[in-house]
Design an enzyme around this catalytic site. Sequence first.
Site, PDB file in Angstrom:
ATOM      1  N   ASP A  88    -104.469  14.317 -33.662  1.00 29.39           N
ATOM      2  CA  ASP A  88    -103.560  13.203 -33.919  1.00 29.39           C
ATOM      3  C   ASP A  88    -101.971  13.570 -34.147  1.00 29.39           C
ATOM      4  O   ASP A  88    -101.589  14.765 -34.553  1.00 29.39           O
ATOM      5  CB  ASP A  88    -103.985  12.198 -35.207  1.00 29.39           C
ATOM      6  CG  ASP A  88    -105.297  11.649 -34.617  1.00 29.39           C
ATOM      7  OD1 ASP A  88    -105.482  11.501 -33.577  1.00 29.39           O
ATOM      8  OD2 ASP A  88    -105.737  11.040 -35.574  1.00 29.39           O
ATOM      9  N   LYS A 110    -101.105   8.844 -31.961  1.00 31.59           N
ATOM     10  CA  LYS A 110    -100.514   7.445 -31.787  1.00 31.59           C
ATOM     11  C   LYS A 110     -99.535   7.117 -32.668  1.00 31.59           C
ATOM     12  O   LYS A 110     -99.331   7.526 -33.705  1.00 31.59           O
ATOM     13  CB  LYS A 110    -101.678   6.603 -32.382  1.00 31.59           C
ATOM     14  CG  LYS A 110    -103.171   6.473 -31.597  1.00 31.59           C
ATOM     15  CD  LYS A 110    -104.053   5.461 -32.123  1.00 31.59           C
ATOM     16  CE  LYS A 110    -105.331   5.577 -31.065  1.00 31.59           C
ATOM     17  NZ  LYS A 110    -106.175   6.868 -31.208  1.00 31.59           N
ATOM     18  N   MET A 223     -98.988   2.726 -43.202  1.00 31.11           N
ATOM     19  CA  MET A 223     -98.268   2.200 -41.776  1.00 31.11           C
ATOM     20  C   MET A 223     -97.634   0.898 -42.053  1.00 31.11           C
ATOM     21  O   MET A 223     -98.005  -0.072 -41.104  1.00 31.11           O
ATOM     22  CB  MET A 223     -99.519   2.139 -40.904  1.00 31.11           C
ATOM     23  CG  MET A 223    -100.363   3.357 -40.537  1.00 31.11           C
ATOM     24  SD  MET A 223    -101.881   3.156 -39.463  1.00 31.11           S
ATOM     25  CE  MET A 223    -102.785   2.253 -40.534  1.00 31.11           C
TER      26      MET A 223
END
Length: 307
Positions: A88, A110, A223
């Site tokens: 990732d 991502k 996030m």
Amino acid sequence: MAIPIRTEGLARDRHPDGGGFVGRPVVRTNGAGSEAANRIARGPVGPGRDDPRTPGTVYLVGAGPGDPELLTLKAARLLASADACVYDHLVGPDVLSLVNPDAELVYAGKERGHHTLPQPDINTRLVDLARRARVVVRLKGGDPFVFGRGGEEAQALAAAGIPFEIVPGVTAACGVAAAARIPLTHRDHAHTLTFVAGHLRDGTMALDWSALARPGQTVVVYMGLAGLPELCRQLVAHGRAPDTPAAVVQHGTLPTQRVVRATLATLPARVAAEGLKPPTMIVVGEVVSVAESLATLAPAQVLAADP
């Protein structure tokens, strides 16, 4: 009482191309734990390891919050043994340097608004790799089952009949808070700890604000930097005091770590002034105020005080 296994850390063998290191556990035993030690040292075994007719095993591995020394011993062993590694965006170069140099590397990062591979394509890639490789490591920042979509990938592997194993990692909330010296629980300040994603699957921030605003708890937001002003506004609107301590930690556990401590009323402006960028972790609650007293000793001073 004899201790069956002592781990002496990771031996670091330089890649043949000179571009990093491969980590391998160095294990010492006193005889009582030799089988466990041998299992650690020899690497993974299981379906696909010796029989090309059967699929390999996919290991959903937590890479921890960033500092490679916070990897588990099992994670380091699997990286050194991997035939393929799907990693990732939040997996840094120091962790990747521990991957077998002969392994196939697949970037599946991502970022907000940009996904290199959509999740269904990642699921398909893992299944395909397992059908032609013995040891497939799916490497995720933090812990694979804490906002890491590990559950979705495990479901896809199970549906395809692919053997898999979950290897926990130090979740970012715990690792980053520790690096910022913020105790997530404290008998004087917080008896409840809540982890929450800063945005939902549809991209909105329609969270359970009443629950998050309850007193006596610590809220850790993954996030959530883009929605920080809305987060602070909603928590205050639903009952949290404007002067509640809060912090944003950027690059937690890494040498580039930065910490901004303020209150719900002032945090958005402070973070904007400091120019913090993702990846970040947000911590809200009275425990943030404890960090100031814990920051009086620098790490070097703490180490110097050890016998």
